[in-house]
Design an enzyme around this catalytic site. Sequence first.
Site, PDB file in Angstrom:
ATOM      1  CG  ASP A   6      -1.855   1.207   1.215  1.00  0.00           C
ATOM      2  OD1 ASP A   6      -2.597   1.346   0.225  1.00  0.00           O
ATOM      3  OD2 ASP A   6      -1.832   2.018   2.142  1.00  0.00           O
ATOM      4  CB  SER A   7       0.161   4.730  -0.975  1.00  0.00           C
ATOM      5  OG  SER A   7      -1.065   4.835  -0.273  1.00  0.00           O
ATOM      6  CB  CYS A  69      -2.612   1.211  -2.790  1.00  0.00           C
ATOM      7  SG  CYS A  69      -2.758   2.935  -3.207  1.00  0.00           S
ATOM      8  CD  GLU A 169      -2.410   8.588   6.445  1.00  0.00           C
ATOM      9  OE1 GLU A 169      -1.417   9.295   6.529  1.00  0.00           O
ATOM     10  OE2 GLU A 169      -2.414   7.434   5.955  1.00  0.00           O
ATOM     11  CB  CYS A 201      -9.959   5.198  -0.464  1.00  0.00           C
ATOM     12  SG  CYS A 201      -8.508   5.793   0.416  1.00  0.00           S
ATOM     13  CG  HIS A 203      -6.799   5.845   4.543  1.00  0.00           C
ATOM     14  ND1 HIS A 203      -5.984   5.315   3.578  1.00  0.00           N
ATOM     15  CD2 HIS A 203      -5.982   6.509   5.402  1.00  0.00           C
ATOM     16  CE1 HIS A 203      -4.738   5.654   3.834  1.00  0.00           C
ATOM     17  NE2 HIS A 203      -4.715   6.385   4.932  1.00  0.00           N
TER      18      HIS A 203
HETATM   19  N1  DGL Z   1      -4.060   3.885  -0.162  1.00  0.00           N
HETATM   20  C1  DGL Z   1      -4.671   4.872  -1.002  1.00  0.00           C
HETATM   21  C2  DGL Z   1      -5.867   4.285  -1.768  1.00  0.00           C
HETATM   22  O1  DGL Z   1      -6.417   3.253  -1.414  1.00  0.00           O
HETATM   23  C3  DGL Z   1      -5.084   6.107  -0.231  1.00  0.00           C
HETATM   24  C4  DGL Z   1      -3.965   6.953   0.267  1.00  0.00           C
HETATM   25  C5  DGL Z   1      -3.132   7.615  -0.831  1.00  0.00           C
HETATM   26  O2  DGL Z   1      -3.598   8.586  -1.472  1.00  0.00           O
HETATM   27  O3  DGL Z   1      -2.031   7.146  -1.033  1.00  0.00           O
HETATM   28  O4  DGL Z   1      -6.272   4.853  -2.754  1.00  0.00           O
END
Ligand code: DGL
Length: 283
Positions: A6-7, A69, A169, A201, A203
């Site tokens: 993930d990012s 992600c 976050e 997403c 999150h």
């Molecule tokens: N993990 C990213 C997603 O699911 C969200 C956070 C980001 O913008 O990196 O799109």
Amino acid sequence: MIGIFDSGLGGLTVLKSIKKNLPQYDYIYYGDTLHVPYGSRSSEAIYELSKKACDFLFEKGCKLIIVACNTASAKALRRLQTEYLNEVNGLTGQLVNILGVIRPVAEEFSMISKGRVGVIGTKGTIESGIYEEELKDEREKIKVEKSNVKSQMLNVYQQPTPLLVPFIEEGLMKRKELKSILRMYLRPLKDQQVDSLILGCTHYPLIIKQIRAIMGKNCVVPNPAEIVADKLKQYLEQHSDLEKSLAKTGQRQYFVTDLSDSFNQTATRFLKEKINFKKINEK
Ligand code: DGL
């Protein structure tokens, strides 16, 4: 070993559901905390960062990588699965694979939606239009007369929601300001009377209660992390060669590209458990 990429932190929601569903496997998490957020980055940049993550995970011995992600799944997965994966499989002579989170969710929603689906996500994910594309593709495959689906038609309503990730976050999940922002973002989808909503997403499962409360009882809002975990189980049942090659000692390892005190605090808040993250040193 199964790699989860993930990012940043968000993919931990996916890992949590996968671990719960499939506890026997070994997992290794890669959070690109040095480059988060991916949400507004170019496709080229996301592809390069994703390749680096996959290189790391394959070097660690992963046979399967889940790109948890949504933004990376939307903007880099196809290229990873074609160009990059061919190279890796050619080099190692071993069968490895990379899967994303968008296809399994689209598959599920094409079955459950009555015809009006809403999608929220980062700017990158929404602008890519990938959910709409995959949802319509999946709906095409359904034989209307043999299923519960009433019509082949599927209307997809998308809404970028870029302010949600920073709020989550920062741990501001219970703030009234978040509620106001959510109301503003979800209003157009409610006006379109969507019957189901995709949390596009990683999150967003952390604020699923707040989202469900605003969308009301006429709209289903499933947790996408649970859908991904269920589909992964099915995938492993159907791919026994790959499944057999996976280590099953219940080991978990967590790596990030940058580590700070504030990250540790957010991560603990995120998962409600203390995790020992290791920082990856750049080569
Ligand atoms: N993990 C990213 C997603 O699911 C969200 C956070 C980001 O913008 O990196 O799109």
